[in-house]
Design an enzyme around this catalytic site. Structure first.
Site, mmCIF file in Angstrom:
data_model
loop_
_atom_site.group_PDB
_atom_site.id
_atom_site.type_symbol
_atom_site.label_atom_id
_atom_site.label_comp_id
_atom_site.label_asym_id
_atom_site.label_seq_id
_atom_site.Cartn_x
_atom_site.Cartn_y
_atom_site.Cartn_z
ATOM 1 N N HIS A 209 -13.183 11.383 -0.509
ATOM 2 C CA HIS A 209 -11.729 11.049 -0.091
ATOM 3 C C HIS A 209 -11.489 11.955 -1.833
ATOM 4 O O HIS A 209 -10.489 11.520 -1.931
ATOM 5 C CB HIS A 209 -11.419 9.502 -0.599
ATOM 6 C CG HIS A 209 -10.992 9.349 0.200
ATOM 7 N ND1 HIS A 209 -10.824 9.216 1.412
ATOM 8 C CD2 HIS A 209 -9.714 8.099 -0.376
ATOM 9 C CE1 HIS A 209 -9.318 8.341 1.856
ATOM 10 N NE2 HIS A 209 -8.736 7.353 0.280
ATOM 11 N N THR B 220 -7.419 13.334 3.232
ATOM 12 C CA THR B 220 -7.452 12.062 2.459
ATOM 13 C C THR B 220 -6.005 11.151 2.508
ATOM 14 O O THR B 220 -4.999 12.463 2.235
ATOM 15 C CB THR B 220 -7.292 12.473 0.697
ATOM 16 O OG1 THR B 220 -8.999 13.229 0.527
ATOM 17 C CG2 THR B 220 -7.637 11.458 -0.482
ATOM 18 N N GLU B 221 -5.572 10.384 2.587
ATOM 19 C CA GLU B 221 -4.587 9.731 2.974
ATOM 20 C C GLU B 221 -3.394 10.387 3.680
ATOM 21 O O GLU B 221 -1.871 10.128 3.296
ATOM 22 C CB GLU B 221 -3.837 9.078 1.284
ATOM 23 C CG GLU B 221 -4.889 8.421 0.583
ATOM 24 C CD GLU B 221 -5.678 6.978 0.494
ATOM 25 O OE1 GLU B 221 -4.434 6.595 1.899
ATOM 26 O OE2 GLU B 221 -5.914 6.864 0.447
ATOM 27 N N LEU B 222 -3.961 11.240 4.930
ATOM 28 C CA LEU B 222 -3.407 12.079 5.633
ATOM 29 C C LEU B 222 -1.913 12.854 4.815
ATOM 30 O O LEU B 222 -0.621 12.858 5.519
ATOM 31 C CB LEU B 222 -1.963 10.959 6.053
ATOM 32 C CG LEU B 222 -2.952 9.565 7.558
ATOM 33 C CD1 LEU B 222 -2.327 9.151 8.554
ATOM 34 C CD2 LEU B 222 -4.263 10.876 7.803
ATOM 35 N N TRP C 180 0.366 9.107 4.071
ATOM 36 C CA TRP C 180 0.266 7.612 4.262
ATOM 37 C C TRP C 180 1.048 6.807 3.184
ATOM 38 O O TRP C 180 1.009 5.524 3.478
ATOM 39 C CB TRP C 180 -0.432 7.445 5.641
ATOM 40 C CG TRP C 180 -1.202 6.979 5.127
ATOM 41 C CD1 TRP C 180 -2.571 6.940 3.907
ATOM 42 C CD2 TRP C 180 -2.561 6.166 6.275
ATOM 43 N NE1 TRP C 180 -3.357 6.372 3.988
ATOM 44 C CE2 TRP C 180 -4.085 6.229 5.218
ATOM 45 C CE3 TRP C 180 -2.581 6.167 7.533
ATOM 46 C CZ2 TRP C 180 -4.730 5.031 5.962
ATOM 47 C CZ3 TRP C 180 -3.891 5.723 7.629
ATOM 48 C CH2 TRP C 180 -5.346 5.499 7.325
#
Lengths: 396, 389
Positions: free
Chosen positions: A108, A144-146, A292
């Site tokens: 991630h 990771t995290e869009l 995001w």
């Protein structure tokens, strides 16, 4: 109308709060096993275990239902270490044949921004892990995290992926609806999160001041049905169920009734890889990174301040010197959560940065991180971590 | 609205945070259109009061030997040189109350007294003029003595808090203490956190130290409440690990001799600097030259000095046992006894300057928002409440 339900599952290996300068050179046990185990068991019992059980029941009840997950390597590792029941729950979902697993970086991490070779290796590690645990070879990528831009799309296309997930932010789409499949300039399919409908569940569900409170499955299914376009992408943190929204809020009852209500509204279920066959409505050009996270939906949650930038630049400068036997520790330090905890803008943004955050302040997190990294640098026999800045590292 | 206020120090005659706080409060009140008559126990043989000009604030001086943070013993040593004053600290406090009440007329609406030395005066004024009395508490005797109180002072403190119509406390922590030690019901206590005066021109002072090492500062009364001995221990721990730091102890107090000898015993004589009591611009210079400010207070009802440090651009390590930690976020918070953690923070932060740069910028923004009108408005609300019954 189609609905694509996708859940993100992630837990980091948190660094010991009290890893101090006095530990450097003496103690290379950086991660707080006790804390990580207890946090994982807490979120497992409140969220993962009951949610898995409920989804399994729903998959058995509604043969139309399909779901997708992305579970990070660090979460999977911790399930195996601290709570195998959770992993077995996901495997049971997988066994229905109607659950798709997506690919991301094992740790991630923000590797795509700093080190493409490292990125490739972490993606490959994750892919192998998904194959081993779930028997699937993922075709769709979520970073990771869009975190997304044109170059990410181009890069993962070359890696063989057929589609990539992104945040359907206005600054990307402009007047266009997120409810279509789009294409990147390099030609790979783009699946855009419908953040309004997703956040109605993720953030607003239990907000008594929200004009739509309480949110019923009937009302929500109706919104999805009438959202316009080809499909609605509901991308949520899996912890939404039972952790971010407590069981007392009625979130599980909402989830339980949702498939039936969607079916009643003639909404069918799809997984990301099934959407690839839909024609792209338009080409979406995203030169700058989006994500995001937070209201800014950019990279500032991880690299908005000087501490975050210094920590990241030094971490990636260290990588090439790390001996093989220590690369696992380096990679666990690359997890984006450490940098997220160093974010200092949380007063304006609300409390999201405090979820599972063990540190008293972003400053305390920075100090623990730098001390751990300095110990690793000592093991790698590096005395100076270089002066290259984040801007010089990050290729846009 | 007219307020009769009793205090025991006021700038420029002050030794602690109370004077700064009183100045800030009266300034905030006067900016909101409240008239304040401020009565102080100045010893006119030492100084002639040249009162600060604040619109709507009138100062009244009563000749007295009282000084802030005084103990009975200290009073007697001053008193021996003079003759007209009360025979002991408590007699002098009573004499101050009587003398002060002679100066008054009834043209005020509410009485507001700061800390135990002035509570008698407040009670007397309440009885005489039948006006509501607010007891403002800045620290309890338990705080000042780190748990070894003078029981006569405790008695006076209790009397004032009980007779008051309302009590104002500087923090939730202090409110709880007042409830616990003095049995005052919580509904009678209003919490008003301090703010600071952003107009002070001296806070733009820039001072570079005459040495190359990094500078870590302690600034406060050198007394058990403020934890100066922990600062010496801290210095010893840090210097054991790295050599490029100097520790500056600014202030004076009863523990100064023992702290100096402890620092010599620990072999810190060339790395520890004692400045004695600093006044005015020198305080700002001390903050300006420091890379980090440490407030290891054992018990700190508020801790205004942390806000002053930040205002001067110096990031802070503050004790969790402080009221200011309830309102300040962008700082390090530690238990006063956790010397290991403080040492870790100092060494790590001084070698990774990004953390101090970020904290300096963010804490400055945070303190900028703590303006004098915020506590003033809360106090005015209370005045309106007590006046309207």
């Amino acid at each position: 109308m189609r609905a694509c339900l996708y859940f993100q599952v992630h837990q980091p290996f948190r660094i010991k709060k009290n890893y101090s300068v006095f530990d450097i050179g003496k103690n290379n046990d950086y991660f707080d096993e006790q804390l990580n185990a207890s946090l994982l068991q807490k979120v497992a019992s409140k969220s993962y275990i009951p949610a898995n059980a409920l989804l399994l029941k729903l998959l058995q009840k509604h043969e139309e239902l399909k779901l997708s997950f992305s579970i990070t390597g660090t979460a999977l590792d911790q399930f195996m270490m601290f709570c195998p029941e959770v992993l077995h729950g996901f495997q049971a979902l997988c066994d229905t044949g109607r659950v798709e697993f997506l690919n991301e970086t094992y740790y991630h991490s923000l590797a795509f921004l700093f080190d493409r070779q490292e990125f490739d290796e972490q993606v490959e590690m994750h892919s192998r892990c998904i194959k081993k645990l779930f028997g699937q070879k993922p075709k769709v990528f979520r970073n990771t995290e869009l975190i997304y831009n044109n170059s990410l799309a181009e890069h993962v296309k070359k890696m063989g992926f057929k589609a990539v997930l992104s945040e359907g932010a206005e600054k990307v789409l402009g007047w266009r609806s997120p409810n279509f499949v789009y294409a990147s300039p390099s030609g790979i399919s783009l699946l855009m999160k419908n953040y309004k409908l997703s956040d109605d569940i993720a953030f607003r569900f239990s907000d008594k001041k929200w004009s739509e409170y309480p949110l019923s499955s009937e009302k929500f299914a109706n919104w999805v049905c009438n959202a316009g376009g080809d499909l609605v992408n509901l991308f949520l943190d899996y912890e939404t169920f039972g952790e971010h929204q407590w069981a007392e809020s009625g979130i599980f009852r909402f989830l339980e009734k949702l498939p039936k209500e969607l079916i009643k509204n003639k909404v069918s279920f799809v997984t990301p890889s099934e959407l690839i066959s839909l024609p792209a409505k338009d080409v979406v050009d995203v030169p700058n990174f989006v994500s995001w996270a937070d209201v800014e939906r950019d990279l500032s949650a991880w690299m908005g301040n000087k501490m975050q930038q210094a920590a990241l630049a030094k971490l990636y400068a260290l990588k090439q010197h790390v001996p093989k036997e220590s690369i696992g520790d380096w990679r666990m330090l690359s997890t984006s959560d450490h940098f997220y905890y160093m974010c200092t803008k949380w007063f304006a943004d609300g409390d999201v940065h405090k979820y599972f955050n063990p540190y008293d302040s972003p400053y305390d997190c920075f100090i623990s991180f730098m001390n751990a990294m300095n110990d690793l640098a000592l093991r790698a026999k590096v005395s100076e971590l270089g002066s290259k800045t984040t801007e010089q590292w990050v290729r846009v | 609205m007219n307020v009769l206020m009793f205090g025991w120090e006021f700038p420029p005659y002050k030794t602690g945070g109370l004077g700064t706080a009183c100045y800030g409060l009266t300034k905030g009140l006067s900016q909101q259109g409240i008239d304040v008559t401020f009565v102080v126990p100045f010893d006119s043989e030492d100084v002639s009061p040249a009162f600060v000009k604040l619109v709507g604030v009138k100062m009244l001086g009563v000749k007295s030997l009282l000084s802030p943070y005084q103990t009975g013993k200290q009073y007697c040593s001053v008193k021996n040189k003079r003759s007209v004053y009360g025979c002991d600290l408590f007699a002098e406090v009573d004499r101050y109350a009587v003398e002060a009440s002679k100066l008054m007329n009834s043209s005020f609406d509410v009485i507001h007294a700061h800390d135990w030395m002035t509570y008698r005066a407040g009670i007397l004024a309440k009885k005489r003029f039948k006006k509501p009395f607010i007891a403002h508490i800045h620290a309890t005797e338990y705080d000042r003595t780190a748990g070894h109180p003078d029981l006569l002072i405790v008695e006076r403190e209790a009397e004032g808090l009980r007779c008051a119509d309302f009590v104002v406390a500087n923090s939730y922590r202090l409110k709880e203490e007042v409830m616990r030690f003095y049995n005052i019901p919580g509904r009678k206590i209003v919490v008003v956190h301090w703010a600071i005066d952003h107009d002070d021109p001296a806070s733009n002072v820039v001072h570079v130290p005459g040495w190359k090492e990094k500078t870590v500062l302690f600034l406060g009364r050198i007394t058990v409440q403020k934890g100066p001995d922990y600062f010496v221990e801290l210095a010893s721990k840090v210097l054991n690990y790295c050599n490029n730091v100097r520790f500056v102890m600014a202030g004076s107090g009863d523990m100064l001799p023992s702290v100096i000898s402890k620092s010599i015993e620990c072999g810190l004589s060339d790395k520890m600097v004692f400045t004695g009591l600093l006044a005015g611009g020198d305080v700002h210079k001390a903050f300006s030259m420091a890379d980090l400010f440490v407030m290891p207070s054992v018990s700190e009802p508020f801790g205004l000095v942390a806000l002053e440090s930040i205002k001067n651009g110096t990031p802070c390590i503050i004790s969790k046992q402080s009221g200011v930690s309830e309102v300040l976020h962008h700082c390090f918070k530690v238990d006063f006894w956790d010397v290991d953690k403080m040492a870790n923070i100092i060494i790590s932060a001084l070698s990774n300057k990004e953390v101090l740069d970020e904290m300096r910028a963010r804490s400055f923004e945070e303190v900028e928002r703590m303006t004098l009108d915020i506590p003033a408005k809360k106090i005015i609300n209370l005045y309106n409440k007590v006046v309207s019954g």
